[in-house]
Each structure stands twice: as structure tokens, then as C-alpha cells.
Design a protein around this motif. Structure first.
Motif: not given
Lengths: 258, 261
Positions: A70, A74, B98, B103, B106-107
Motif C-alpha cells: 500500500l 503510493n 485487504l 487494486q 486498495f491503493n
């Protein structure tokens, strides 16, 4: 290490390892090879990422944990865009980016490994060499012409007559110029089925774009609204995808004339 | 020496905060000092660095973001949100499953924004969490997805229907079968109401509960062992509503609407 910011940005090795593992789980040998370093020098970064719960060691492979993925998903675009802006800070700082939609600006990192072409004074009106060589290898072309360059037009016509699918988007003023002074070329385009011409219906001037299945050539005007002969050329797949999205964005507010 | 953007943005909390502050609009030095609780001495060197790097520009007395400065702030914000969401409750996030999230959503978990973690209350384990119940009863429109059946769910739905709340119910087939066989009377009443739509999801999605209303998003995840451990999330942020609605839309595309006459 206490914060995620420190974990990601305070060590090149940790950061690069995280980005590498976005591609999927890797063994220590694969990590060594891909990063071009010895495993010994990766042991500390690996340990630190594990302690931060970003990295897991399963069987023989290293993989990002779910929060690791995650965070990395980002952080990657941030790192990419910073890389792009770092490479030519003055160039980017003097560009008029307002005409590029925000969403695509944010993905500027996708231009990847581009080169900034700044022709010498004597070559100012020539087309970039690499570009001429690449266009003949393309099987389709999308282009926004927001300034008039006679060589582009004749080159596109030549390509189109060979059967290559080509879409040209012109600003109103470039279109007027063609109708006035290049009637013959216009007629030729009219007679080629695989050539399409659109007129951009918006007052602002978009950057000039040539995007094909081989490369992206992009000319963003400077803040004074002028073309200063500095072009971006990239052969990365992500850059071509980006360029196509940009072309399609302008095509949405255009009218088909041919 | 030339500093990289990584250095400029991430190696100094002050510089990062100046950039984030200027996103709100131009500020003169006094307002910057007050907002960030700094002195001229502590802030001026950082402002100089940002000017040199062309991330900010000076117009007379005031400073504002340059175009590339705006671009940088725009691009770091999702990462900052993501890191904050995780760091506020790291243990919770480490232990969540999760994997079922598409996708793109999630991001974008950072969009949950300023969420609250609802802790399990051992004495009320078999009641719906108060944070959920109190808030959902104040809603006019509720979209929810469930894959497990809380014993108080049927009576909650009835209460909502009686209040005239518009309900879009998404559930797995298993959850629906269970509701139908264990609460036939309640289900009949719920499904015959005019403001209720029912969608059955073809896949078995390990998401116990998602509820999105006009003003909050409520989420129950499973933990990595596949168990529901009663730790839930509630967020009132606008971005969380958009995120939750996109997740509902994602399930709509995997579901079939069931009509009752």
C-alpha cells in the motif's frame, strides 16, 4: 527508524528494494542481480523493512506485506515525478502546465527515461533526428499540431499514403494556415481513408504531441505561451500510454473535419 | 550544492509543512510563522531553499506555490494520507486481510481520511456497535454490502425501512440464504418495501460489512486469519464516502438485482 517517511525516503536501498518488490516476490539472488549490489549490503535494509512490517520473508522469497505494498504503490509515483522534475528543474519550472489536465500532470513520472532535445541554433527548423528515424518505424500516429511546421504535414501525408493509421488534431489557427497556403496537402489528406483530421474547439493552446507505437515527442509551451524549441522524446511504453491519454483528452473537445 | 526533491520535501518537516500550507493559498511571512508556529530565524532558510528549488515563488510580500510546487504537493498528498492512515493504527492495518479489495481502491485506502477505529466492547459483543447504529439511523440513504449476518441486522433494516430510508442492499448468496431461512418474517417485510433494492453478489467476498450513507462510511474487515475480530472503522470524510461508493459500485458490477413482486 520511527516513521514511514523515514523508512521510505531516508535510504536509497530501502526505497529501491520496495519498488523492486512491487513487481512481485523475489529471492535474495534476484534482488542482488536486479539491484546490482551484494546481498551483504542489502541485509540491513531488509532487516529494517521487516522491523517496520513492510517486508515479509516467505519460504525463500522476499515480498511486500499488504501495508508495505500500500505504501509503496503510493510512494512510487511520487518518486517518479520527483525524478522527472529533478532531471530538468529549470525546464519544468518554465513550462505552462495549465493546459495539461491535472490527472495527467500527476502522472508525469510516466514519461520515464526521456531526453530533452534542445537543438542548436543552426538546426532550429529541422525535425529532431531521432524522431525522423523513429516515425518511419511506427504503425500508427496520433498528433496534436498546435504550431505550424511544414515538414510535419508533408511527413504525415507521406506516412498516411503508405497506409499508416494517422489522427491529426489541429488548432483553429493551424487549420486556417493549411487551408490558405497548403490546399494541395489538404486535398491529399481528404483522399486518404486512414487519415483523420480534427479541429480543437477550445481557446487554449495544447502542447504539441506526436505519439506512436514507438515513441512520444512532446513540446510543452513555456509560461509566456511560446514554443521555445525544446522537446521531450521518450521511448518508454508508459510515456506512449501517457501521450495517448493526453491526445484523447484533447480529441474529446474536437470536431472531425476530415 | 544542488539538492534533490526527495531531500527538499522529505528531509525537513518544516519545508513540507510550508508547501502544504501554501496549497491553501498565498501567505505572507507572518501568516506562515503563525500557522506553523515558527520564528523568522527558523523558517527563512527553509523558504530560501524552496525558492531556489522553484517550488514556491515570491510576489511582493507573499509566497505561493509555483506550478511544479503545486504538482509536487498534489502528488505527495495521497502518500501522506496513506501513511497517516496506517501510522495511526499500525497494528490494526498489519493484521487486516485487504486482499479482496480491487487494486485501485486498495491503493487509495488513504482516502479513508480521518477515520475512527471502533474497538470491540466485550460486554456488547453481540450488539451492533453503537457508533454504527446511532449514525445509520440518522441517514436518509444507505448502501450496504454484507457477507456475514449479524443477528441484529434484520431488525435494523426494518427500523430503517420504517423510517423511510432508501436501502440498497448488496449481499453474498450465502448471507442471503441465511437471512431468508432464519428471519423469514423480517425479510418478507424488508423486501416488500418500496425503498429497498436487493443485489446478490456472485462471488464470495471476505468483507463482513460495508455501509455507505450520505455522511459516513463504515467498514468491517476480516483479520489475516480470516476471522472477524470486531475492530471496525468509521469515517465521516468526504473522500471516504467517495471511496466507499466506488467499492459499492464495484460490487454492483458483480451482482444481480433481485426483483420481488
Amino acid at each position: 527508524m520511527e516513521t514511514l517517511t523515514e523508512t521510505i525516503w531516508f535510504s536509497e536501498k530501502r526505497k529501491e528494494l520496495m519498488f523492486l518488490l512491487l513487481e512481485g516476490a523475489k529471492t535474495s539472488e534476484e534482488i542482488e542481480n536486479k539491484m546490482g549490489v551484494s546481498w551483504r549490503s542489502m541485509m540491513l535494509p531488509v532487516k529494517e523493512l521487516k522491523e517496520m512490517d513492510l517486508l515479509l520473508h516467505k519460504d525463500t522469497k522476499y515480498t511486500l506485506s499488504s501495508i508495505g505494498r500500500l505504501v509503496t504503490e503510493n510512494a512510487k509515483p511520487v518518486s517518479d515525478i520527483m525524478g522527472i522534475l529533478d532531471k530538468n528543474t529549470d525546464y519544468w519550472a518554465s513550462r505552462d502546465l495549465k493546459t495539461i489536465p491535472r490527472g495527467l500532470c500527476r502522472k508525469l513520472g510516466e514519461l520515464g527515461n526521456f531526453s530533452l532535445i534542445e537543438p542548436e541554433l543552426k538546426d532550429m527548423f529541422e525535425l529532431p533526428e531521432k524522431y525522423v528515424a523513429s516515425i518511419s518505424r511506427s504503425t500508427h500516429i496520433m498528433s496534436v499540431l498546435s504550431f505550424f511546421h511544414p515538414s510535419y504535414l508533408s511527413m504525415f501525408i507521406e506516412m498516411a499514403s503508405k497506409g499508416i493509421e494517422i489522427s491529426i488534431l489541429l488548432t483553429e489557427s493551424v487549420w486556417e494556415r493549411i487551408k490558405e497556403d497548403f490546399q494541395e496537402q489538404r486535398d491529399r489528406l481528404e483522399n486518404i481513408d486512414n487519415a483523420h483530421v480534427f479541429i480543437y474547439q477550445h481557446v487554449s493552446t495544447p502542447p504539441a504531441i506526436v505519439v506512436t507505437d514507438v515513441f512520444l515527442l512532446l513540446s510543452i509551451f513555456n509560461k509566456e505561451g511560446r514554443y521555445d524549441h525544446r522537446d521531450i522524446l521518450s521511448f518508454d511504453a508508459s510515456a506512449m500510454q501517457w501521450g495517448k491519454e493526453l491526445f484523447l483528452h484533447y480529441a474529446e473537445s474536437s470536431m472531425k473535419v476530415i | 550544492m544542488r539538492y534533490s526533491l526527495t531531500n527538499i520535501v522529505w528531509y525537513s518537516e518544516k519545508r513540507k509543512n510550508i508547501l502544504l500550507l501554501l496549497k491553501e493559498g498565498p501567505r505572507d511571512i507572518d501568516r506562515i510563522k503563525t500557522s506553523l508556529n515558527e520564528t523568522s530565524r527558523s523558517i527563512m532558510p527553509q523558504i530560501k531553499r524552496l525558492l531556489q528549488k522553484k517550488l514556491i515563488v515570491q510576489n511582493g510580500e507573499s509566497y505561493c506555490l509555483s506550478e511544479i510546487g503545486e504538482l509536487i504537493v498534489d502528488s505527495i498528498e495521497p502518500l501522506l494520507d496513506t501513511m497517516r492512515v496506517i501510522e495511526e493504527n499500525k497494528e490494526f492495518w498489519i493484521t487486516r486481510d485487504l486482499s479482496f479489495l480491487p487494486q485501485h481502491l486498495f491503493n487509495r485506502l488513504g482516502e479513508l481520511g480521518h477515520y475512527l477505529l471502533v474497538e470491540p466492547d466485550l460486554n456488547r459483543m453481540f450488539e451492533l456497535p453503537r457508533e454504527f447504529k446511532n449514525n445509520i439511523l440518522k441517514s436518509k440513504q444507505v448502501s450496504s454490502f454484507i457477507s456475514y449476518v449479524h443477528p441484529q441486522i434484520p431488525s435494523l433494516y426494518i427500523e430503517l425501512v420504517d423510517k423511510g430510508v432508501h436501502l440498497s442492499l448488496f449481499m453474498t448468496k450465502t448471507a442471503f440464504e441465511k437471512l431468508k431461512s432464519e428471519y423469514p418474517k423480517e425479510m418478507k417485510k424488508i423486501l416488500s418495501s418500496s425503498g429497498v433494492e436487493l443485489f446478490l453478489c456472485n462471488e464470495n467476498i471476505p468483507l463482513p460489512t460495508l455501509a455507505v450513507t450520505g455522511w459516513f462510511t463504515y467498514l468491517c474487515f476480516l483479520n489475516v486469519e480470516g476471522r472477524y475480530d470486531h475492530w471496525d472503522i468509521i469515517s465521516f470524510d468526504e473522500s471516504a464516502l467517495l471511496w466507499g461508493n466506488e467499492l459499492i459500485e464495484h460490487y454492483r458490477s458483480k451482482s444481480e438485482r433481485i426483483h420481488f413482486s
